[in-house]
Scaffold this active site. Structure first.
Site, PDB file in Angstrom:
ATOM      1  CB  CYS A  88      14.152   8.402   7.460  1.00 55.90           C
ATOM      2  SG  CYS A  88      15.020   7.359   6.293  1.00 55.90           S
ATOM      3  CE  LYS A 137      -1.737   2.795   3.028  1.00 52.84           C
ATOM      4  NZ  LYS A 137      -2.019   4.039   2.291  1.00 52.84           N
ATOM      5  CD  GLU A 151      13.901   4.027   7.798  1.00 52.45           C
ATOM      6  OE1 GLU A 151      13.821   4.872   8.727  1.00 52.45           O
ATOM      7  OE2 GLU A 151      13.936   4.316   6.610  1.00 52.45           O
ATOM      8  CB  SER A 182       5.304   9.124  11.727  1.00 54.78           C
ATOM      9  OG  SER A 182       4.109   8.415  11.945  1.00 54.78           O
ATOM     10  CB  THR A 183       8.136   7.427  15.955  1.00 51.11           C
ATOM     11  OG1 THR A 183       9.459   7.451  15.394  1.00 51.11           O
ATOM     12  CG2 THR A 183       8.173   6.671  17.272  1.00 51.11           C
ATOM     13  CD  GLU A 201      11.424  12.866  11.195  1.00 49.42           C
ATOM     14  OE1 GLU A 201      12.483  12.734  10.577  1.00 49.42           O
ATOM     15  OE2 GLU A 201      10.474  12.071  11.080  1.00 49.42           O
TER      16      GLU A 201
HETATM   17  P1  NDP Z   1       2.626   8.244   8.633  1.00 48.21           P
HETATM   18  O1  NDP Z   1       3.858   7.846   9.255  1.00 48.21           O
HETATM   19  O2  NDP Z   1       1.474   8.531   9.517  1.00 48.21           O
HETATM   20  O3  NDP Z   1       2.221   7.102   7.639  1.00 48.21           O
HETATM   21  C1  NDP Z   1       1.101   7.184   6.843  1.00 48.21           C
HETATM   22  C2  NDP Z   1       0.879   5.808   6.289  1.00 48.21           C
HETATM   23  O4  NDP Z   1       0.621   4.905   7.347  1.00 48.21           O
HETATM   24  C3  NDP Z   1      -0.301   5.762   5.368  1.00 48.21           C
HETATM   25  O5  NDP Z   1      -0.016   4.818   4.346  1.00 48.21           O
HETATM   26  C4  NDP Z   1      -1.407   5.245   6.276  1.00 48.21           C
HETATM   27  O6  NDP Z   1      -2.343   4.544   5.531  1.00 48.21           O
HETATM   28  C5  NDP Z   1      -0.650   4.326   7.192  1.00 48.21           C
HETATM   29  N1  NDP Z   1      -1.247   4.205   8.515  1.00 48.21           N
HETATM   30  C6  NDP Z   1      -1.824   5.165   9.250  1.00 48.21           C
HETATM   31  N2  NDP Z   1      -2.272   4.655  10.429  1.00 48.21           N
HETATM   32  C7  NDP Z   1      -1.960   3.341  10.412  1.00 48.21           C
HETATM   33  C8  NDP Z   1      -2.143   2.274  11.326  1.00 48.21           C
HETATM   34  N3  NDP Z   1      -2.757   2.461  12.505  1.00 48.21           N
HETATM   35  N4  NDP Z   1      -1.685   1.057  10.994  1.00 48.21           N
HETATM   36  C9  NDP Z   1      -1.071   0.857   9.815  1.00 48.21           C
HETATM   37  N5  NDP Z   1      -0.884   1.839   8.904  1.00 48.21           N
HETATM   38  C10 NDP Z   1      -1.314   3.059   9.202  1.00 48.21           C
HETATM   39  O7  NDP Z   1       2.955   9.398   7.558  1.00 48.21           O
HETATM   40  P2  NDP Z   1       2.652  10.899   7.363  1.00 48.21           P
HETATM   41  O8  NDP Z   1       2.601  11.133   5.934  1.00 48.21           O
HETATM   42  O9  NDP Z   1       1.487  11.335   8.184  1.00 48.21           O
HETATM   43  O10 NDP Z   1       3.991  11.558   7.910  1.00 48.21           O
HETATM   44  C11 NDP Z   1       4.099  11.910   9.252  1.00 48.21           C
HETATM   45  C12 NDP Z   1       5.550  12.082   9.619  1.00 48.21           C
HETATM   46  O11 NDP Z   1       6.247  10.865   9.387  1.00 48.21           O
HETATM   47  C13 NDP Z   1       6.323  13.096   8.802  1.00 48.21           C
HETATM   48  O12 NDP Z   1       6.116  14.378   9.281  1.00 48.21           O
HETATM   49  C14 NDP Z   1       7.723  12.621   8.984  1.00 48.21           C
HETATM   50  O13 NDP Z   1       8.219  13.149  10.188  1.00 48.21           O
HETATM   51  C15 NDP Z   1       7.597  11.116   9.120  1.00 48.21           C
HETATM   52  N6  NDP Z   1       7.949  10.388   7.918  1.00 48.21           N
HETATM   53  C16 NDP Z   1       9.035   9.592   7.959  1.00 48.21           C
HETATM   54  C17 NDP Z   1       9.439   8.910   6.854  1.00 48.21           C
HETATM   55  C18 NDP Z   1      10.643   8.053   6.881  1.00 48.21           C
HETATM   56  O14 NDP Z   1      11.284   7.893   5.848  1.00 48.21           O
HETATM   57  N7  NDP Z   1      10.973   7.434   8.008  1.00 48.21           N
HETATM   58  C19 NDP Z   1       8.735   9.025   5.583  1.00 48.21           C
HETATM   59  C20 NDP Z   1       7.557   9.865   5.645  1.00 48.21           C
HETATM   60  C21 NDP Z   1       7.201  10.512   6.783  1.00 48.21           C
HETATM   61  P3  NDP Z   1      -3.929   4.602   5.838  1.00 48.21           P
HETATM   62  O15 NDP Z   1      -4.227   5.984   6.227  1.00 48.21           O
HETATM   63  O16 NDP Z   1      -4.570   4.154   4.581  1.00 48.21           O
HETATM   64  O17 NDP Z   1      -4.144   3.604   6.918  1.00 48.21           O
END
Ligand code: NDP
Length: 473
Positions: free
Chosen positions: A280, A173, A246, A225-226, A376
């Protein structure tokens, strides 16, 4: 109906509902994308489950050969995939220091071919008159991959190729912000894989959680995100899913006074601003010794003032921040830092729209307790802090729940390596930052993640150990 379709059991699948994908440079709708229902997810998981016995039974070398074919297919469609990435993600084709969309597609090729060549040899623990004991690595079953918007295709490859190479089947996904490149990639490679081995479903809310709760998915690999990583970990208990997480990083770098500032500043700048700071393991907190603090700030400001930020389709150095929520987060963190009395050396105000444009921003004299330092920003903004005592710098660098990467910069690499080894993080760099490669394990400590990716160590994360004990008595 959307021109983009999901891939389920080797078939292109539309959905009655769609959601818009926004071009972050124009805020216009770039395309409509199918919104999967839970039934679509169930079909994808069932297809992956049905494909698993035959796929996992194939010799590893055959799976590797198919993955090489996938790499070749990406290469043949490179130009199209680069344009699509720019459209949905915002990054320019070439970009600053050649690290734009073409760099990402180049990375997908490198990681694809490297994963294809990985091996999982049987390890013999004992072979004597009493018994032969072997350690085998068995695939887990169905892997659910949830990929982010910063490197949509490269991270998909990081997840999917080792999963397939080790004999698992996959349901992926992509982020709702950047699903297009992944859907097109899945379409391109669809004929290369047996139906059901690789499925892609798209949605914009709830689908990730449904995957994590799904009883027929055996592992989740997630980059993001964490906060979401923690939710995934909670839900994964439903069937004891294996996890590779990650998650966010807030990487610190410590610059010692014996560096050649002019020589290192471009590297510091590039590794902080890589992908517009949306990386990241980008350098996100810069601790500089007081003797060279102003010189380093001046060098970074000169670099910041020399770059361009604009619509990625015009191939500037940097494109927009990828999405509205992230843009708002960067703006808010900058505003809070300014209100706290931090000194903005350049940038610091959003650029006129449309588009989520924020200039490269360097912030000096900022308190460690400011949110811009504690969390971050995941955008083109770098806080630069001063230190006088290296032990104090180390303490401040480690004073974070995150632990993805960290670096020490010095004219004396051995001294720097000794200090870097005391950073609480998954990768410690010396005189560089954010450098990764397909054969070196990469993962976080503390709240930056669980498990590692890449190379043999990464491959093993997609397997269970089976110990085979053959008695000889
Ligand atoms: P998120 O970390 O919240 O991830 C969003 C993804 O996770 C979507 O695909 C969503 O799909 C899914 N998701 C949400 N809730 C759940 C759940 N309970 N169980 C499983 N999957 C879930 O990303 P954001 O875009 O909101 O980014 C937030 C922050 O994350 C950024 O500000 C940044 O700090 C960090 N980030 C880090 C990255 C990295 O490389 N480590 C990359 C991108 C962001 P759905 O809604 O369909 O469930």
């Amino acid at each position: 109906m959307s021109e983009y379709q999901m891939i389920i059991n080797g078939q292109k699948v539309a959905s009655d509902a769609t959601f818009p994908v926004i071009n972050p440079a124009t805020e216009e709708v770039a395309a409509q994308c199918p919104k999967a229902t839970e039934a679509h997810l169930d079909q994808a998981v069932a297809a992956a489950r049905a494909a698993f016995p035959a796929w996992s039974a194939r010799p590893g070398a055959e799976r590797g050969a198919i993955i090489h074919e996938i790499g070749k297919a990406i290469e043949e469609h490179q130009a199209e995939l680069v344009s699509l990435l720019t459209l949905e993600q915002g990054k320019p084709g070439t970009g600053f220091a050649g690290m734009g969309a073409a760099f990402e597609i180049g990375g997908t090729l490198a990681w694809c071919h490297a994963a294809a060549d990985l091996e999982l040899p049987v390890e013999v623990i004992q072979d004597n008159d009493e018994a032969r004991i072997e350690v085998h690595r068995k695939p887990l079953g169905v892997v659910g991959s949830i990929t982010p918007w910063n490197f949509p295709l490269m991270i998909a490859i990081w997840h999917v190729m080792p999963a397939l190479r080790s004999g698992n089947t996959v349901v992926l996904k992509p982020s709702e912000y950047t699903p297009l490149t992944t859907l097109r990639f899945a379409e391109i490679i669809n004929d290369l894989l047996p139906p059901g081995v690789f499925n892609v479903v798209t949605g914009d809310g709830g689908l990730g959680a449904a995957m994590t709760n799904h009883p027929d998915i055996n592992k989740i690999v997630f980059t993001g995100s964490t906060a979401t990583g923690k939710k995934i970990m909670q839900n994964a208990s439903v069937n004891l899913k294996r996890l590779t997480l990650e998650l966010g990083g807030n990487d610190a770098a410590i610059v010692l006074p014996d560096v050649d500032v002019a020589a290192i500043a471009p590297k510091v700048f590039a590794t902080a601003m890589f992908n517009n700071g949306q990386t990241c393991a980008a350098l996100k907190r810069l601790y500089v010794h007081e003797d060279i603090y102003e010189e380093m700030c001046d060098a970074l400001v000169a670099l910041a003032n020399s770059v361009t930020t604009a619509d990625g389709s015009t191939d500037p150095d940097f494109g927009p921040v990828q999405n509205k929520a992230q843009f708002a987060k960067v703006c808010a963190m900058a505003d809070e830092a300014r209100a706290s009395g931090a000194r903005f050396l350049t940038g610091g105000e959003p650029m006129p729209g449309p588009g989520y444009f924020y200039p490269v921003t360097i912030v000096a004299d900022i308190d460690d307790d400011t949110r811009l330092v504690r969390e971050e920003p995941f955008g083109p903004i770098l806080p630069v802090m001063k230190f006088s005592d290296v032990e104090d710098a180390l303490r401040r660098a480690n004073d974070s729940p995150s632990g993805l990467g960290g670096s020490v910069w010095s004219g004396d690499p051995q001294k720097a390596a000794a200090l870097a080894s005391r950073l609480e993080c998954g990768t410690a760099w010396v005189n560089t930052h954010a450098m990764i490669q397909p054969d070196a394990p990469f993962g976080g400590s503390k709240e930056s993640g669980i498990g590692v990716e890449f190379g043999r160590y990464g491959l093993e994360e997609y397997t269970n150990i089976q110990t085979v004990y053959i008695s000889k008595t």
